[in-house]
Design an enzyme around this catalytic site. Sequence first.
Site, PDB file in Angstrom:
ATOM      1  N   CYS A 111      -2.919   8.977   5.951  1.00 56.92           N
ATOM      2  CA  CYS A 111      -1.658   9.004   6.713  1.00 56.92           C
ATOM      3  C   CYS A 111      -1.937   9.250   8.193  1.00 56.92           C
ATOM      4  CB  CYS A 111      -0.739  10.112   6.203  1.00 56.92           C
ATOM      5  SG  CYS A 111      -0.239   9.925   4.489  1.00 56.92           S
ATOM      6  N   CYS A 157       0.826  -1.202   0.000  1.00 60.50           N
ATOM      7  CA  CYS A 157       0.000   0.000   0.000  1.00 60.50           C
ATOM      8  C   CYS A 157       0.862   1.255   0.000  1.00 60.50           C
ATOM      9  CB  CYS A 157      -0.923   0.027   1.215  1.00 60.50           C
ATOM     10  SG  CYS A 157      -1.913  -1.450   1.383  1.00 60.50           S
TER      11      CYS A 157
END
Lengths: 139, 217
Positions: A107, A37
Site C-alpha cells: 500500500c 489487484c
Amino acid sequence: MAYSDKVIDHYENPRNVGSLDKSSKDVGTGMVGAPECGDVMKLQVKVNPETGVIEDAKFKTFGCGSAIASSSLATEWLKGKTVDQALEIKNTDIVNELSLPPVKIHCSVLAEDAIKAAISDYKNKQGATSAKPEAVTVQ
Amino acid sequence: MNVIEDGIDVLSLTAHKLYGPKGVGALYVRRRNPRVQITAQMDGGGHERGMRSGTLNVPGIAGLGAACEIAKREMPEESKRLSFLRDKLKDKLMSSLDEVYINGTMEHHLPHNLNISFAYVEGESLLMGINDIAVSSGSACTSATLEPSYVLKALGAGDDLAHSSIRFGLSRFNTEEEVDYVANKVIDVVKKLRDLSPLYEMAKEGVDLSKVVWAAH
C-alpha cells in the site's frame, strides 16, 4: 487484522478527498494500481508554476483501509512541499508513520508510485506547454 | 436426507454447522452396494471397526444428536424465516444502492446466505467500516495471498467484483431488527467508500473500466 490508530483515523476521517481539474496545466494526476489487484489510487497535485510549491493535493482510493490511509497521508505531506521535495517521500516513511504490517507494505509502495506519477504528469505538462508557443510561432 | 435416493456412499458432517458443539461430527460409510473402504487416519484400539480408534467424546455426540433433533423439528419453519430475513437484507441493499451484484443464483441458494458484490468498493475497507458486524469478504487483502476467492471466480464474478464481495450469514438467533441495522450501516459505508473511489468516479463519468490499461503491480 489489527489496524494502528493512525490508519483507523485516516480511514474514518480521510484528508483531502476529491478531484482537481485534470485538464489544468498546473495539475498533475497519477493513477496507479489495478482493480484486479484490489488497489487503485488516484493522486493529484496542484502546483504553483512560479514557485514550484504544491498548493493543493487530492486523492481518491479504491483499496483496503491501509491503502486509503497511505494515500490520505501522502496528500497531507505533499502540501507545501516543492515538487522536488515531494519526490523524496519514500514508502518506508509511510510504513513508519502508519505502523503498517508487512502484508500492507505494498500500500505504501503504491502511494509512493502515485506521488511520482502525479509529479511526472505535472512535469510533462510543463514541458508540453512550453513547447507549444514555439510551435505557434513557427506557423 | 436419504442416502439411497441421494446416492450417497460417504458423508461427513460437523455439529457446529447446525448449532451443535464444536469438535464433533459424524461419518457415514456405506456398507454394501458398493461397500466403501476407507483408511483410518489414526491407529489405536481398533474401535469403530478400526476406522476411528480412541475414546469417544460422549457429551459431544449427545450434543450433535440434540442439535439434529432440534434441526429436524425446526428446519422447515426456520428456513422460511431465514429466507425472509435474507431477502429483506438483499432487497434493502439492492434498492438503496446501484451496481450491486449477487454472487451465485438466488434459485439454488441456502436460505440464510447472501453473497453480494458492491462494485467499486474494496471488500476489506468495507469490513473495516462495519466492524461491529461479523461477516467475511472474498477480498484478497483479508488473507495472506493476493488472489481473490477462486470460488467466486468460478461462479463468474470477475477479479474486480470478487474483491468487492461480502458474505452475509444469518442464523437462528438473528432478528429482523438486526437485519435493518446491518442494511442501513452497509448502505452508509458503501456510499462513503464510493465517494472515495476513483473507479466509481470514472464509471459515473462514463469511462469503460474494462478498456482502461492499468499499471499492474
